[in-house]
Design a protein around this motif. Structure first.
Motif, PDB file in Angstrom:
ATOM      1  N   PHE A 167       0.798  -1.220   0.000  1.00 55.09           N
ATOM      2  CA  PHE A 167       0.000   0.000   0.000  1.00 55.09           C
ATOM      3  C   PHE A 167       0.833   1.274   0.000  1.00 55.09           C
ATOM      4  O   PHE A 167       0.310   2.354  -0.218  1.00 55.09           O
ATOM      5  N   SER A 168       2.128   1.151   0.215  1.00 56.51           N
ATOM      6  CA  SER A 168       2.980   2.339   0.094  1.00 56.51           C
ATOM      7  C   SER A 168       3.306   2.622  -1.375  1.00 56.51           C
ATOM      8  O   SER A 168       3.918   3.642  -1.691  1.00 56.51           O
ATOM      9  N   GLN A 169       2.873   1.727  -2.267  1.00 58.94           N
ATOM     10  CA  GLN A 169       3.108   1.856  -3.705  1.00 58.94           C
ATOM     11  C   GLN A 169       1.762   1.816  -4.441  1.00 58.94           C
ATOM     12  O   GLN A 169       1.337   0.764  -4.921  1.00 58.94           O
ATOM     13  N   ALA A 214       7.193  13.758   5.686  1.00 63.33           N
ATOM     14  CA  ALA A 214       7.193  12.471   4.993  1.00 63.33           C
ATOM     15  C   ALA A 214       6.223  11.479   5.645  1.00 63.33           C
ATOM     16  O   ALA A 214       5.594  10.684   4.951  1.00 63.33           O
ATOM     17  N   ALA A 215       6.097  11.539   6.960  1.00 59.80           N
ATOM     18  CA  ALA A 215       5.164  10.627   7.654  1.00 59.80           C
ATOM     19  C   ALA A 215       3.723  10.914   7.238  1.00 59.80           C
ATOM     20  O   ALA A 215       2.931   9.990   7.038  1.00 59.80           O
ATOM     21  N   PHE A 216       3.386  12.194   7.099  1.00 60.56           N
ATOM     22  CA  PHE A 216       2.043  12.555   6.644  1.00 60.56           C
ATOM     23  C   PHE A 216       1.817  12.108   5.205  1.00 60.56           C
ATOM     24  O   PHE A 216       0.769  11.561   4.871  1.00 60.56           O
ATOM     25  N   GLU A 217       2.800  12.348   4.346  1.00 60.18           N
ATOM     26  CA  GLU A 217       2.665  11.973   2.940  1.00 60.18           C
ATOM     27  C   GLU A 217       2.510  10.466   2.769  1.00 60.18           C
ATOM     28  O   GLU A 217       1.654  10.000   2.018  1.00 60.18           O
ATOM     29  N   GLN A 241      -1.099   5.781   1.783  1.00 60.00           N
ATOM     30  CA  GLN A 241      -1.553   4.439   2.151  1.00 60.00           C
ATOM     31  C   GLN A 241      -3.020   4.389   2.537  1.00 60.00           C
ATOM     32  O   GLN A 241      -3.698   3.416   2.237  1.00 60.00           O
ATOM     33  N   HIS A 242      -3.487   5.412   3.203  1.00 63.66           N
ATOM     34  CA  HIS A 242      -4.848   5.365   3.736  1.00 63.66           C
ATOM     35  C   HIS A 242      -5.885   6.047   2.858  1.00 63.66           C
ATOM     36  O   HIS A 242      -6.996   5.546   2.734  1.00 63.66           O
ATOM     37  N   LEU A 243      -5.570   7.169   2.297  1.00 68.17           N
ATOM     38  CA  LEU A 243      -6.577   7.901   1.539  1.00 68.17           C
ATOM     39  C   LEU A 243      -6.460   7.659   0.037  1.00 68.17           C
ATOM     40  O   LEU A 243      -7.447   7.285  -0.603  1.00 68.17           O
ATOM     41  N   ILE A 244      -5.291   7.830  -0.518  1.00 71.79           N
ATOM     42  CA  ILE A 244      -5.124   7.679  -1.967  1.00 71.79           C
ATOM     43  C   ILE A 244      -5.428   6.250  -2.404  1.00 71.79           C
ATOM     44  O   ILE A 244      -6.199   6.025  -3.346  1.00 71.79           O
ATOM     45  N   VAL A 245      -4.834   5.260  -1.740  1.00 70.26           N
ATOM     46  CA  VAL A 245      -5.071   3.866  -2.131  1.00 70.26           C
ATOM     47  C   VAL A 245      -6.530   3.485  -1.899  1.00 70.26           C
ATOM     48  O   VAL A 245      -7.149   2.837  -2.751  1.00 70.26           O
ATOM     49  N   ASN A 246      -7.122   3.893  -0.787  1.00 70.66           N
ATOM     50  CA  ASN A 246      -8.542   3.599  -0.549  1.00 70.66           C
ATOM     51  C   ASN A 246      -9.399   4.139  -1.687  1.00 70.66           C
ATOM     52  O   ASN A 246     -10.286   3.446  -2.205  1.00 70.66           O
ATOM     53  N   HIS A 247      -9.153   5.366  -2.069  1.00 74.63           N
ATOM     54  CA  HIS A 247      -9.936   6.006  -3.130  1.00 74.63           C
ATOM     55  C   HIS A 247      -9.750   5.268  -4.457  1.00 74.63           C
ATOM     56  O   HIS A 247     -10.724   5.004  -5.176  1.00 74.63           O
ATOM     57  N   SER A 259      -1.749   9.676  12.670  1.00 74.53           N
ATOM     58  CA  SER A 259      -2.911   8.807  12.509  1.00 74.53           C
ATOM     59  C   SER A 259      -4.217   9.572  12.719  1.00 74.53           C
ATOM     60  O   SER A 259      -5.153   9.449  11.935  1.00 74.53           O
ATOM     61  N   ASN A 260      -4.280  10.362  13.775  1.00 69.13           N
ATOM     62  CA  ASN A 260      -5.489  11.164  14.040  1.00 69.13           C
ATOM     63  C   ASN A 260      -5.841  12.025  12.831  1.00 69.13           C
ATOM     64  O   ASN A 260      -7.005  12.126  12.455  1.00 69.13           O
ATOM     65  N   THR A 261      -4.860  12.642  12.239  1.00 67.69           N
ATOM     66  CA  THR A 261      -5.066  13.557  11.120  1.00 67.69           C
ATOM     67  C   THR A 261      -5.558  12.825   9.882  1.00 67.69           C
ATOM     68  O   THR A 261      -6.561  13.212   9.264  1.00 67.69           O
ATOM     69  N   ILE A 262      -4.864  11.762   9.505  1.00 66.45           N
ATOM     70  CA  ILE A 262      -5.176  11.082   8.250  1.00 66.45           C
ATOM     71  C   ILE A 262      -6.474  10.272   8.367  1.00 66.45           C
ATOM     72  O   ILE A 262      -7.274  10.240   7.442  1.00 66.45           O
ATOM     73  N   ARG A 263      -6.718   9.639   9.482  1.00 70.32           N
ATOM     74  CA  ARG A 263      -7.947   8.855   9.635  1.00 70.32           C
ATOM     75  C   ARG A 263      -9.171   9.765   9.604  1.00 70.32           C
ATOM     76  O   ARG A 263     -10.227   9.384   9.118  1.00 70.32           O
TER      77      ARG A 263
END
Length: 165
Positions: A64-66, A106-109, A114-120, A156-160
């Motif tokens: 998911f990082s790719q 980099a942690a945010f990116e 992994q969480h938003l772009i791949v999910n979408h 995690s709080n931010t991205i979730r």
């Protein structure tokens, strides 16, 4: 409630441990065919062999990082198998803990990807098949932090929260 998922196929992401594995097990128990997706082939094979039910469960290896790797792996699977997914469980392990103030960009990116772009991307890829089958469910595994931030989980709080939106 009697939930029967016979003749349904689910793609469960991040499914070799934790919430993802538990979700895959439960969905298989309810009668669905489950296709696991994660980055570790050995763990996928082991988990796939543990799934209950009569369905011919399967797996897709992707990291998911790719995002492009995930998309190519899924499109290849769809083309080679003719599978039509009815259920998508978007689940990815969280980023390392720590206060938001000390997290680097980099942690945010990485987590956003992994969480938003791949999910979408997964939803976009599977939605038409769900519509044409007349049945579709998308489940995004997030966190209670979308209601109340959890101490020490700044990224995690931010991205979730973004995924919940």
């Amino acid at each position: 409630m009697n939930l029967d998922l016979t003749n349904k196929t689910a793609l469960v992401c991040g499914s070799t441990q934790g919430i993802g594995k538990a979700s895959a097990m439960e969905i298989a128990t309810l009668g669905a065919r489950v296709v696991l997706m994660a980055r570790n082939r050995e763990a996928l094979e082991k988990t796939c062999n543990q799934l209950p039910g009569e369905a011919a469960h399967d797996y897709i290896v992707a990291d998911f990082s790719q995002p492009e790797e995930v998309k190519e792996a899924l499109l290849g699977y769809l083309k080679n198998t003719g599978t039509r997914f009815n259920i998508l469980v978007n689940n990815t392990g969280g980023p390392a803990g720590g206060p938001i103030i000390s997290a680097d960009t980099a942690a945010f990116e990485k987590t956003f990807t992994q969480h938003l772009i791949v999910n979408h991307m997964l939803v976009q890829t599977l939605l038409e098949g769900m519509k044409s089958s007349g049945y579709g469910r998308v489940i995004n595994i997030i966190s209670t932090s979308v209601k109340q931030p959890l101490k020490g989980l700044g990224v995690s709080n931010t991205i979730r929260g973004a995924v919940a939106g």
